[in-house]
Design a protein around this motif. Structure first.
Motif, PDB file in Angstrom:
ATOM      1  N   ASN A  43       0.830  -1.210   0.000  1.00  0.00           N
ATOM      2  CA  ASN A  43       0.000   0.000   0.000  1.00  0.00           C
ATOM      3  C   ASN A  43       0.860   1.254   0.000  1.00  0.00           C
ATOM      4  O   ASN A  43       0.540   2.244  -0.673  1.00  0.00           O
ATOM      5  CB  ASN A  43      -0.910   0.006   1.235  1.00  0.00           C
ATOM      6  N   LYS A  44       1.983   1.180   0.763  1.00  0.00           N
ATOM      7  CA  LYS A  44       2.857   2.353   0.795  1.00  0.00           C
ATOM      8  C   LYS A  44       3.522   2.571  -0.570  1.00  0.00           C
ATOM      9  O   LYS A  44       3.659   3.708  -1.035  1.00  0.00           O
ATOM     10  CB  LYS A  44       3.922   2.179   1.874  1.00  0.00           C
ATOM     11  N   ALA A  45       3.947   1.477  -1.174  1.00  0.00           N
ATOM     12  CA  ALA A  45       4.590   1.597  -2.487  1.00  0.00           C
ATOM     13  C   ALA A  45       3.619   2.185  -3.524  1.00  0.00           C
ATOM     14  O   ALA A  45       3.989   3.057  -4.334  1.00  0.00           O
ATOM     15  CB  ALA A  45       5.098   0.225  -2.940  1.00  0.00           C
ATOM     16  N   LYS A  46       2.378   1.714  -3.475  1.00  0.00           N
ATOM     17  CA  LYS A  46       1.379   2.245  -4.411  1.00  0.00           C
ATOM     18  C   LYS A  46       1.089   3.706  -4.104  1.00  0.00           C
ATOM     19  O   LYS A  46       0.955   4.537  -5.024  1.00  0.00           O
ATOM     20  CB  LYS A  46       0.088   1.417  -4.324  1.00  0.00           C
ATOM     21  N   SER A  47       0.991   4.060  -2.838  1.00  0.00           N
ATOM     22  CA  SER A  47       0.712   5.450  -2.458  1.00  0.00           C
ATOM     23  C   SER A  47       1.847   6.374  -2.885  1.00  0.00           C
ATOM     24  O   SER A  47       1.608   7.474  -3.421  1.00  0.00           O
ATOM     25  CB  SER A  47       0.498   5.534  -0.946  1.00  0.00           C
ATOM     26  N   ASP A  48       3.082   5.899  -2.662  1.00  0.00           N
ATOM     27  CA  ASP A  48       4.228   6.724  -3.059  1.00  0.00           C
ATOM     28  C   ASP A  48       4.281   6.897  -4.580  1.00  0.00           C
ATOM     29  O   ASP A  48       4.578   7.994  -5.079  1.00  0.00           O
ATOM     30  CB  ASP A  48       5.523   6.075  -2.566  1.00  0.00           C
ATOM     31  N   ALA A  49       4.010   5.821  -5.310  1.00  0.00           N
ATOM     32  CA  ALA A  49       4.040   5.891  -6.778  1.00  0.00           C
ATOM     33  C   ALA A  49       2.951   6.836  -7.294  1.00  0.00           C
ATOM     34  O   ALA A  49       3.183   7.649  -8.207  1.00  0.00           O
ATOM     35  CB  ALA A  49       3.875   4.492  -7.360  1.00  0.00           C
ATOM     36  N   ASP A  50       1.746   6.734  -6.705  1.00  0.00           N
ATOM     37  CA  ASP A  50       0.653   7.628  -7.125  1.00  0.00           C
ATOM     38  C   ASP A  50       0.990   9.082  -6.813  1.00  0.00           C
ATOM     39  O   ASP A  50       0.688   9.993  -7.605  1.00  0.00           O
ATOM     40  CB  ASP A  50      -0.649   7.231  -6.424  1.00  0.00           C
ATOM     41  N   ALA A  51       1.612   9.313  -5.653  1.00  0.00           N
ATOM     42  CA  ALA A  51       1.991  10.676  -5.273  1.00  0.00           C
ATOM     43  C   ALA A  51       3.033  11.218  -6.239  1.00  0.00           C
ATOM     44  O   ALA A  51       2.990  12.395  -6.631  1.00  0.00           O
ATOM     45  CB  ALA A  51       2.519  10.702  -3.840  1.00  0.00           C
TER      46      ALA A  51
END
Length: 468
Positions: A147-155
């Motif tokens: 979830n963190k990896a996806k959140s960072d990528a989206d950001a």
């Protein structure tokens, strides 16, 4: 650097958001600067002429030369200001353009990295439950990491798009500043198209289009002679062309010959309409006289000779039953053979007033108000009959080419109208001037010459006359 050919889909763009080539912009800046420098050199030389003591020059041309040089120097000086401004403003815009290109390229790099990160994050394993249905801390950490990896990528993707938008906004601000700085509204140097210039451009196009239409109608009027619908359309096209040419000539962008020939052509059309009204009035009067002279009257011994106007006497034809002649022709005024007599039909009574190009539903009421002879056969019915006559004329092209040539040239040259009117007037003992024929021939020759001139002007074979 050329315009970039990159894949902008990571930023949801179908193409490069900055449509500019810095090399082209730099070349434009140099070109404007060179023009400005050239104008400066020219104005410096003109200023020398203006300020030179007239003692060093000789001749009556001196004052005129200095006056023209001064006027030209003023105009060039105004023009140089704009070229200098454009060159300078392009120089100010170039760094902004470079910055915009650099920032948008960096935003694309960021977006590509963010897209790769999104793909990698989506591929990370999801937490798995144990056989007893619980999730161990280690598996929970897997979920948190994904979830963190996806959140960072989206950001990061959002930041890349923001960076692109900020770069485009800054570039738009620079572009607006550049446009405002060199806007034509800031200058009064004669280099900007005015309302009059735009109107002249429209009039030039109108003149060209309607000149072509007029040529087509003229050719059709030659191939299908005697059809007044074509004549009316040609007159309308000629009027529109004349108005456009007058405006162009008034603004110094037209030809005096175009105006003169157009005005003469319309004038001849108007005179032709007047001549036709007069001719139809004569034919109508002849028809009335012929009808009156042809009325039956009592036959007496030694009847007087009947005359239709100041011509030869009309012969009385003695006829028997069913129109069979039973006696000699009476030419002496003495009836020597009993029998009935009849008067031959006057050819003038067969005349029918067909509509001309100026006899149309829009103008007939005006013609009637001024006492003109309104047509017995309406405009469109006349057009159909005229087309039929033209078809009959062309039908003799191969069967009797000499007759075709005579009839065709008679219509084009005005001989047919002259001959018809002459026959009608002769039927009542009258005559018409051969100037009627000359008038028709002149109109035909002018029409052919107008076609040649118009074609030559459109093709550029005939130059403008007295353009300013």
């Amino acid at each position: 650097m050329s315009i970039r050919n990159l894949d902008w889909s990571p930023l949801d763009r179908h193409s490069d958001p900055v449509h500019a080539d810095p090399d082209v912009v730099a070349a434009a800046q140099k070109r404007y600067a060179h023009i400005a420098t050239t104008i400066d050199d020219a104005t410096a030389k003109l200023q020398q002429i203006v300020s030179t003591n007239s003692d060093s020059l000789a001749g009556q041309y001196v004052q005129g030369l200095k006056s023209e040089a001064s006027s030209l120097n003023d105009r060039l000086t105004k023009a140089a200001v704009r070229y200098h401004d454009v060159a300078n403003e392009i120089g100010k815009y170039e760094p902004d353009l470079d910055q915009g290109l650099s920032e948008t390229a960096a935003a694309l790099t960021d977006a590509e990295a963010a897209k790769t990160a999104q793909t990698k994050a989506n591929g990370m394993p999801d937490p798995q439950k144990s056989s007893d249905g619980t999730t161990t801390p280690a598996e929970q950490q897997k979920g948190n990491d994904k979830n963190k990896a996806k959140s960072d990528a989206d950001a990061n993707m959002s930041a890349a798009k923001t960076r692109l938008n900020n770069a485009l906004d800054a570039l738009n601000v620079a572009g607006k500043r550049f446009g405002d700085a060199v806007s034509a509204r800031r200058y009064d140097d004669g280099l900007t198209d005015t309302y009059k210039d735009k109107l002249d451009a429209v009039m030039a196009k109108i003149s060209q289009i309607f000149a072509i239409i007029g040529m087509i109608l003229g050719v059709l009027a030659i191939l299908i002679p005697g059809v007044d619908v074509l004549v009316l359309a040609g007159v309308v096209a000629g009027a529109v062309t004349l108005v456009a040419n007058i405006v162009l000539y008034k603004d110094g962008k037209g030809s005096l010959a175009d105006v003169i020939l157009g005005a003469v052509g319309l004038g001849l059309a108007g005179l032709g309409a007047i001549a036709s009204v007069v001719a139809k009035g004569m034919a109508s009067a002849a028809k009335t006289l012929g009808t009156l002279a042809g009325r039956p009257r009592p036959i007496t011994v030694n009847p007087p000779q009947l005359r239709w106007g100041p011509g030869a006497p009309i012969e009385l034809q003695p006829v028997g039953p069913a129109g069979v002649r039973t006696g000699p022709t009476v030419t002496t005024g003495v009836n020597t053979t009993p029998g009935d007599f009849t008067i031959p039909v006057n050819p003038a009574t067969g005349w029918t007033n067909m509509s001309d190009w100026f006899n149309n539903p829009a103008t007939n009421w005006l013609l009637g108000k001024f006492g003109g002879v309104t047509p017995e056969i309406g405009f469109w019915q006349s057009a159909g009959m005229q087309l039929g006559k033209a078809g009959e004329l062309w039908g003799t092209l191969f069967s009797n080419p000499l007759k075709f040539l005579g009839d065709w040239s008679g219509v084009i040259g005005g001989l047919s109208g002259f001959r018809d009117l002459s026959g009608i007037m002769a039927a009542i003992g009258g005559k018409i001037s051969p100037l009627w024929f000359a008038w028709g021939g002149f109109n035909g020759a002018f029409g052919m010459g107008g076609l040649i001139y118009t074609g030559g002007r459109l093709q550029g074979w005939i130059p403008s006359v007295n353009p300013s």
